[in-house]
Write an enzyme that holds these catalytic residues in place. Structure first.
Site, PDB file in Angstrom:
ATOM      1  N   HIS A 181       8.199  -2.601 -42.288  1.00  0.00           N
ATOM      2  CA  HIS A 181       8.039  -3.988 -42.731  1.00  0.00           C
ATOM      3  C   HIS A 181       8.569  -4.208 -44.154  1.00  0.00           C
ATOM      4  O   HIS A 181       7.940  -4.872 -44.968  1.00  0.00           O
ATOM      5  CB  HIS A 181       6.562  -4.381 -42.667  1.00  0.00           C
ATOM      6  CG  HIS A 181       6.308  -5.831 -42.420  1.00  0.00           C
ATOM      7  ND1 HIS A 181       6.667  -6.811 -43.319  1.00  0.00           N
ATOM      8  CD2 HIS A 181       5.721  -6.470 -41.383  1.00  0.00           C
ATOM      9  CE1 HIS A 181       6.293  -7.993 -42.853  1.00  0.00           C
ATOM     10  NE2 HIS A 181       5.731  -7.825 -41.670  1.00  0.00           N
ATOM     11  N   HIS A 204       0.147  -6.250 -35.862  1.00  0.00           N
ATOM     12  CA  HIS A 204       0.548  -4.974 -36.474  1.00  0.00           C
ATOM     13  C   HIS A 204      -0.491  -3.865 -36.275  1.00  0.00           C
ATOM     14  O   HIS A 204      -0.765  -3.070 -37.178  1.00  0.00           O
ATOM     15  CB  HIS A 204       0.841  -5.162 -37.954  1.00  0.00           C
ATOM     16  CG  HIS A 204       2.036  -6.023 -38.237  1.00  0.00           C
ATOM     17  ND1 HIS A 204       3.115  -6.110 -37.383  1.00  0.00           N
ATOM     18  CD2 HIS A 204       2.321  -6.864 -39.290  1.00  0.00           C
ATOM     19  CE1 HIS A 204       4.017  -6.941 -37.898  1.00  0.00           C
ATOM     20  NE2 HIS A 204       3.566  -7.407 -39.033  1.00  0.00           N
ATOM     21  N   ARG A 264       2.669  -9.158 -32.751  1.00  0.00           N
ATOM     22  CA  ARG A 264       1.436  -9.738 -32.222  1.00  0.00           C
ATOM     23  C   ARG A 264       1.185  -9.386 -30.755  1.00  0.00           C
ATOM     24  O   ARG A 264       2.119  -9.302 -29.959  1.00  0.00           O
ATOM     25  CB  ARG A 264       1.473 -11.265 -32.381  1.00  0.00           C
ATOM     26  CG  ARG A 264       1.476 -11.694 -33.841  1.00  0.00           C
ATOM     27  CD  ARG A 264       1.684 -13.196 -34.007  1.00  0.00           C
ATOM     28  NE  ARG A 264       1.555 -13.572 -35.419  1.00  0.00           N
ATOM     29  CZ  ARG A 264       2.539 -13.525 -36.306  1.00  0.00           C
ATOM     30  NH1 ARG A 264       3.756 -13.135 -35.925  1.00  0.00           N
ATOM     31  NH2 ARG A 264       2.329 -13.863 -37.555  1.00  0.00           N
ATOM     32  N   GLU A 295      12.597  -6.407 -39.056  1.00  0.00           N
ATOM     33  CA  GLU A 295      11.693  -5.501 -38.348  1.00  0.00           C
ATOM     34  C   GLU A 295      12.260  -5.207 -36.958  1.00  0.00           C
ATOM     35  O   GLU A 295      12.063  -5.983 -36.027  1.00  0.00           O
ATOM     36  CB  GLU A 295      10.297  -6.105 -38.242  1.00  0.00           C
ATOM     37  CG  GLU A 295       9.666  -6.461 -39.576  1.00  0.00           C
ATOM     38  CD  GLU A 295       8.570  -7.500 -39.437  1.00  0.00           C
ATOM     39  OE1 GLU A 295       7.567  -7.198 -38.748  1.00  0.00           O
ATOM     40  OE2 GLU A 295       8.711  -8.608 -39.979  1.00  0.00           O
ATOM     41  N   ASP A 309      10.015 -16.835 -38.496  1.00  0.00           N
ATOM     42  CA  ASP A 309       9.078 -15.747 -38.233  1.00  0.00           C
ATOM     43  C   ASP A 309       9.155 -15.474 -36.741  1.00  0.00           C
ATOM     44  O   ASP A 309       8.196 -15.655 -36.000  1.00  0.00           O
ATOM     45  CB  ASP A 309       7.654 -16.119 -38.658  1.00  0.00           C
ATOM     46  CG  ASP A 309       6.708 -14.916 -38.651  1.00  0.00           C
ATOM     47  OD1 ASP A 309       7.187 -13.782 -38.404  1.00  0.00           O
ATOM     48  OD2 ASP A 309       5.501 -15.097 -38.881  1.00  0.00           O
TER      49      ASP A 309
END
Length: 369
Positions: free
Chosen positions: A196, A122, A97, A334, A268
């Site tokens: 991803h 992304h 982000r 990631e 996350d």
């Protein structure tokens, strides 16, 4: 278990390597997409699409020799175009982000179209995951794979500079999948490339990953605000659900009423990886599924890794084997620079200038024990 390398058993052997390709349909504007299959029919085998330079499958045997793909994927190109939540895609120009899609370089401001509430995620609405890449086969005695190439024009998605990007995915005879990213620019810009893939070591569609074990070499993490943007702080993981240093089941603390877990909801977040020097590839993550015996290692030269626990998988995706993917059915690794780095002066820089070469490497190792 996680503290012992012996418990992981031997690395997977890919044996005799081969590569082939086949058509995989056309995009809505008529561009042909190819699927490449490389590796070994008895060891590790990878399937990748030129659409998004996407990993569709990574097939690996379990302790009984039963083979399954350990990444989530979709059966058709139409599915990827219509609804893929970045399954296996190469992410760019900027993974993760950017707050409000805004950043500046040398005093000049830029705006990326937002696609995650008020933020850019992304690379914006049409990132590298939605491009058809040019593929070149790599076939050598000890490795096989595909080099993907894409040139992003100056101003695409608001990013400055023409970015010439190559990502090579190669599998060697030891069953290691190496991702090598390279990029150059003709104007100062920002770059943060990653992949991803959604992993489930029990096999895609085989339920939750909460019982799978994870170990992360990270003493700190980057907490986020309610919009999932880093606060800029780098607190220790000690005493929080984010402490995976000794290894534990992914779901062990995922229901703890910790503020950051509630924001997720779940994991996350970016982990601040230990021993970062900008060039050394070091092992940073190990994962293990006690049921199948499959294990995974991740090594990288990057400063961070985003671990996402599949919080928004809601049963609306029918996967490769006809089963739906639900919340908690996968995790991502990631490898990356920290989210919102262009707006966080204390984070490692993601600026790339003319004459420089963006060059990073991530290696996934596979085996059974």
């Amino acid at each position: 278990m996680m503290g012992s390398t012996a418990a992981f058993g031997a690395p997977a052997s890919s044996g005799r390597l081969s590569i082939s390709s086949e058509p995989f349909g056309k995009t809505t504007d008529g561009v042909a997409v190819e699927r490449y299959t490389f590796g070994s029919a008895h060891g590790i085998q990878v399937q990748m699409l030129t659409y998004g330079a996407t990993i569709q499958t990574i097939t690996a045997p379990d302790r009984h020799g039963k083979r399954a793909s350990i990444v989530l994927g979709l059966p058709t190109l139409a599915d990827y175009i219509a609804k893929s939540p970045y399954f296996g895609a190469t992410i760019g120009r900027y993974g993760n982000r950017i707050a409000k899609g805004k950043f500046s370089i040398d005093g000049k401001s830029y705006q990326i179209p937002t696609n995650d509430g008020e933020n850019a995620l992304h690379g914006g609405p049409v990132g590298f995951d939605k491009k058809v890449w040019k593929a070149t086969v790599i076939k050598e005695a000890s490795r096989v794979g595909v080099s993907f190439h894409y040139v992003s024009p100056d101003g695409e998605m608001g990013f400055p500079g023409t970015l010439d990007t190559t990502v090579a995915y190669t599998l060697n005879t030891r069953g290691e999948l190496t991702l090598e990213y390279k990029a150059t620019t003709d104007k100062p810009t920002i770059v943060n490339l990653t992949n991803h893939a959604y992993f489930n070591l029990a096999g895609e569609g085989n339920g939750s990953v909460e019982g799978q074990l994870l170990q992360v070499s990270a003493d700190a993490f980057t907490p986020v605000n309610s919009k999932l943007i880093p606060t800029g702080q780098l607190p220790p993981v000690a005493g929080t659900p984010f402490d995976f240093r000794r290894g534990k089941p992914i779901g062990k603390d995922i229901r703890v009423g910790h503020e950051q877990i509630l924001i997720g909801p779940g994991f996350d977040h970016n982990w601040v990886l230990n021993n970062y020097d900008g060039k050394t590839v070091r092992q940073v993550v190990r994962a293990y599924d006690p049921e199948s015996g499959r294990w995974l290692t991740c090594s990288t030269d990057q400063p961070g890794v985003q671990i996402y626990s599949g919080n928004f998988l809601n049963g609306s995706f029918t996967g490769l084997t006809g089963r739906t993917y639900r919340q908690g059915d996968a995790f991502t690794l990631e490898t990356q620079h920290y989210p919102d780095s262009p707006n966080q002066p204390n984070f490692p820089s993601t600026v790339l200038r003319p004459g420089q070469v963006y060059s990073t490497k991530t290696v996934y190792g596979f085996g059974v024990g």
